[in-house]
Design an enzyme around this catalytic site. Structure first.
Site, short mmCIF file in Angstrom:
data_model
loop_
_atom_site.label_atom_id
_atom_site.label_comp_id
_atom_site.label_asym_id
_atom_site.label_seq_id
_atom_site.Cartn_x
_atom_site.Cartn_y
_atom_site.Cartn_z
N SER A 82 0.84 -1.18 0.00
CA SER A 82 0.00 0.00 0.00
C SER A 82 0.88 1.24 0.00
CB SER A 82 -0.91 -0.01 1.22
OG SER A 82 -0.15 -0.09 2.40
N LEU A 83 0.27 2.41 -0.08
CA LEU A 83 1.00 3.67 -0.10
C LEU A 83 0.76 4.43 1.20
CD1 LEU A 83 0.28 4.96 -3.74
CD2 LEU A 83 2.28 3.71 -2.92
N LYS A 116 -5.53 8.96 -8.22
CA LYS A 116 -5.66 7.75 -7.41
C LYS A 116 -7.02 7.14 -7.74
CE LYS A 116 -5.27 5.97 -2.69
NZ LYS A 116 -6.53 5.21 -2.71
#
Length: 841
Positions: A82-83, A116
């Site tokens: 994940s970020l 995103k």
């Protein structure tokens, strides 16, 4: 370090772990993305400030997330991490500054920036330019094979263009549902009287999880590529973009376009934090007019060499950041405030709301988190509140519109009794969470304990859903998790029929119909005689279903040809299969507070035996790397409870078998010293230095017990430390703990092999690949057994592969292995080998 800091970190971990469990395992989230991110960032900040707080099982060290059971599970060759998230300009500037300092460059940093996308992350695998597999992100390590559904998405190329296509290529991207496609789908569904999709994100995720790919083909799905995973050029495997393909992220995206992948036209390259923030502003202003949903923008350092230099933290790359948009909000009215009880007894207040549309979804409930949050907001029944779907997903009450408050409202107070079992609701000093004190006498906690016990990462009882768990607990058929192993097909059928009947009268009428339609017509007159025909008007208690079962209602031997039984037979088979498990799964399934999968795995690796672990004094748990005092005390508290020991005894008596028992790790030998024990007992003022000094002078706990402070002082221990230790030992519970821990320490040393005696597996250092379908066991089970024998199980074939296990319908991996001269094993040879080395079960 202040005690308040330790307690706050403990509370943050507890709340984050509970949120992960409800979101990934139960699909029933109770906090918003925004609240989760806030908790997560606070925990990260505490752990950065106080590194001694960090543990291996801290939520900051892992990626959340869960894999559904409807599809084949596939382990990603490279994890889909994940970020890190940012929510304001300061965090974005700090992100850029960190990279600038690390890189030491005098030139402005360039970043690849993109929307995103709000869909479902996916990994697409191509071999020799042809699409072979599509896997969802899942928990980051393991996802679901949805290849057939991916093939129905027209924007996903099935064959790549160009002449420089890698032998193996994994492309990461997002499957999404365009807004116009979403609207058209719902229009058609409404015209046909079918269920509508809640929003495009849910539509995309649900479409990919259709077992019938023909249904997926009817869904308006699309795809954007934004990165790569594993790449093989000729015979060389790369876990990063080789220089021969691209030196920047933007060039890599251009190459993906050339190979035929759709890449968003909104991708740009900008410089510095000013460029990032300007892009964020532009995309935010254009957001409502875009043909697809987004919930922020993503920044990535464009230079791939710089990405490699920046590296990763355990949860996310240091060179990338997600800058999220503010959540969407609406106002509505609070109609009631109720309490939900979780597995650990946590009493969470939930607002019942007048239905309101927020970000395309009708919201009727919103979390209030805890009593302190309610007090801070001063939420009252009747209030107009602002409801936010943070992250555009989970609703929360964000604020109260005070000037719209009706007269005569009253401040909300936490109930004194559990709404489920009536036990007292209590809160420990310094804790934000109130808890039901009923423990497993509380049906709500029992239900959550059952859900956790049967979950995929625990005992993995496939087919036992949440609703049926409620029936099992409410009926009283199961009192503890061990009772699962006493269930029969007849009981399940009986429970299903009673649970689906609208009333006892309907149940009895259904009983009569079944009896009359089979070989039991002669009983019809009897049923009429006892009033079944007349049933219908009399009021009955709400507990009628459970009352019928508790009264010993006989099992109905109805005409089985007219009753569906396969589901019950499958469930019993799944329960039977779960009897054979591993120590780490068993420990995780027990639901011990603060013991996640990584801690359970560490306990299994270091101690190796359930009987040893369940009788170990808590200070000795701290000798396992990354297990601190909080987790150790939680383990000790759990195993100190007679009811928990009894539950374990019941499971073992019902033939739950742990198949990977082994002696304690020889690595423990160097840890089991008196100095460490004195430190682990957490005696005030006994620091590691003083513990070593005392251990050298006295040699055992017994030598310390009766002398008071004087001998310690004579040995050079400071007066204050000596008095603290002597006073601590005067407390009977402390004295008993110290003596017990010393004895167990000695026993552990006696039972473990010397370091040189540590067993090695027959496959140590060998790489194995599994392909195709195995008949006798799942690929995950085969992987576990091979790893237990020392093998590394890889996802792709290379010259370093020791052998390939080929099941039915083996594909390109088999061809590759044959071309490289890799040894091929069929399933029969694998099973024989596993049996020879004690891994047949």
């Amino acid at each position: 370090m202040e005690q308040g800091v330790i307690e706050r970190a403990r509370e943050l971990r507890r709340r984050i772990e509970n949120a992960d469990h409800r979101y990934y395992d139960l699909a029933d989230p109770e906090i918003t993305d925004a609240q989760y991110d806030q908790l997560f960032r606070e925990l990260q900040e505490l752990e950065q400030k106080y590194p001694e707080l960090v543990t291996a099982d801290s939520p900051s060290m892992r990626v959340g997330g869960a894999v559904r059971k409807s599809f084949v599970k596939v382990r990603h060759s490279i994890p889909m991490l994940s970020l890190a998230n940012a929510f304001d300009e300061v965090e974005v500037k700090n992100f850029v500054d960190r990279i600038f300092r690390r890189m030491g460059s005098s030139n402005p940093l360039e970043f690849s920036v993109e929307p995103k996308f709000d869909g479902l992350a996916i990994s697409l695998r191509y071999e020799l330019g042809k699409f072979v597999q599509g896997v969802t992100r899942g928990d980051g390590d393991v996802g679901e094979d949805v290849s057939e559904n991916i093939r129905t998405i027209r924007s996903v190329p099935l064959k790549l263009k160009g002449n420089n296509v890698p032998a193996i290529l994994e492309v990461r991207g997002e499957v999404y549902m365009p807004r116009d496609g979403f609207s058209e789908f719902n229009k058609r569904a409404m015209a046909r009287g079918e269920k509508l999709l809640a929003n495009p994100r849910n539509g995309a995720a649900g479409s990919l999880r259709q077992l019938d790919s023909r249904i997926s083909a009817q869904r308006p799905l699309s795809f954007f590529a934004y990165g790569v995973g594993l790449i093989q050029v000729e015979q060389d495997l790369f876990e990063e973009i080789p220089q021969s393909i691209a030196s920047t992220h933007s060039a890599m995206l251009a190459q993906l376009r050339a190979w035929g992948f759709p890449v968003s036209s909104l991708v740009e390259v900008v410089q510095g934090s000013d460029g990032l923030l300007a892009y964020y502003q532009r995309i935010g202003e254009a957001r409502d007019g875009l043909p697809f949903d987004i919930d922020g923008v993503v920044y990535k350092l464009d230079d791939l060499a710089g990405q490699r230099e920046m590296g990763f933290v355990s949860r996310a790359p240091r060179w990338a950041l997600a800058h999220k948009f503010p959540a969407q909000e609406q106002s509505t009215t609070v109609e009631a405030i109720e309490i939900q009880i979780g597995r650990t007894g946590a009493a969470t207040p939930v607002a019942r709301l007048k239905p309101v549309h927020v970000a395309g979804v009708i919201v009727t409930n919103a979390t209030l988190h805890n009593a302190d949050q309610i007090a801070r907001l001063d939420v009252r029944v009747g209030d107009t509140v602002i409801v936010r779907r943070a992250g555009d997903v989970i609703p929360e009450v964000a604020a109260v519109v005070a000037d719209q408050r009706p007269p005569a409202t009253q401040s909300w107070q936490m109930p004194t009794q559990c709404p489920v079992c009536g036990s007292e609701i209590v809160r420990e000093e310094g804790q934000a969470v109130w808890r039901c004190s009923g423990e497993l006498t509380c049906p709500a906690q029992r239900k959550e304990a059952f859900r956790h016990f049967v979950s995929r990462r625990a005992m993995d009882v496939d087919g036992l859903g949440e609703k049926f768990i409620e029936v099992l607990v409410d009926s009283g058929v199961v009192q503890g998790v061990a009772d699962l192993y006493l269930l029969t097909v007849d009981q399940l059928l009986q429970l299903r029929m009673i649970s689906t009947a609208e009333s006892p009268h309907a149940f009895l009428r259904e009983a009569r119909e079944h009896l009359a339609s089979g070989a039991y017509a002669q009983l019809e007159a009897t049923l009429v005689g006892i009033g079944v025909d007349l049933a219908g008007e009399r009021e009955v208690p709400q507990t009628w279903q459970a009352d019928l079962l508790r009264a010993g209602l006989p099992t109905f031997d109805w005409n089985r040809k007219k009753i569906a039984t396969k589901w019950a037979e499958n469930l019993i088979e799944a329960i039977e299969t779960s009897r054979d498990t591993t120590l780490e799964r068993f420990l995780f399934a027990l639901g011990i507070e603060h013991v996640g999968e990584s801690t359970a795995k560490a306990l299994s690796a270091w101690f190796g035996d359930l009987d040893l672990i369940r009788h170990l004094p808590w200070p000795l748990f701290k000798r396992v790397p990354d297990i601190g005092g909080e987790v150790a005390r939680s383990l000790g508290h759990f195993f100190d409870q007679p009811g928990n020991q009894k539950a374990i005894d019941h499971l073992l008596a019902r033939k739950v078998r742990i198949g990977d028992t082994h002696p304690p790790s020889p690595k423990l030998r160097g840890e089991l010293r008196l100095a460490n024990l004195l430190e682990d007992l957490e005696i005030p003022k006994v620091t590691p230095i003083r513990a070593a000094q005392i251990a050298t002078a006295f040699g055992s706990i017994d030598a310390l017990r009766n002398g008071g402070p004087e001998p310690l002082v004579e040995a050079g221990v400071p007066q204050s430390v000596a008095e603290s230790l002597a006073t601590w030992l005067l407390v009977p519970a402390n004295d008993t703990l110290a003596v017990k821990a010393q004895k167990k320490l000695s026993a552990l040393l006696a039972m473990m092999p010397e370091a040189g005696e540590e067993k090695t597996g027959p496959l140590d250092g060998q790489t194995v690949v599994i392909t195709g379908t195995l008949a006798a066991l799942t690929r995950d089970a085969a992987k576990q057994r091979l790893e237990a024998l020392g093998a590394k199980v890889a996802g792709s074939v290379s010259k370093k592969t020791a052998f390939l296990v080929a099941g039915e319908e083996a594909g390109s991996k088999l061809d590759k292995a044959q071309s490289l001269g890799v040894e091929i094993w069929d399933e029969a040879r694998l099973l024989a080998f596993l049996g020879e080395h004690g891994q047949q079960r």
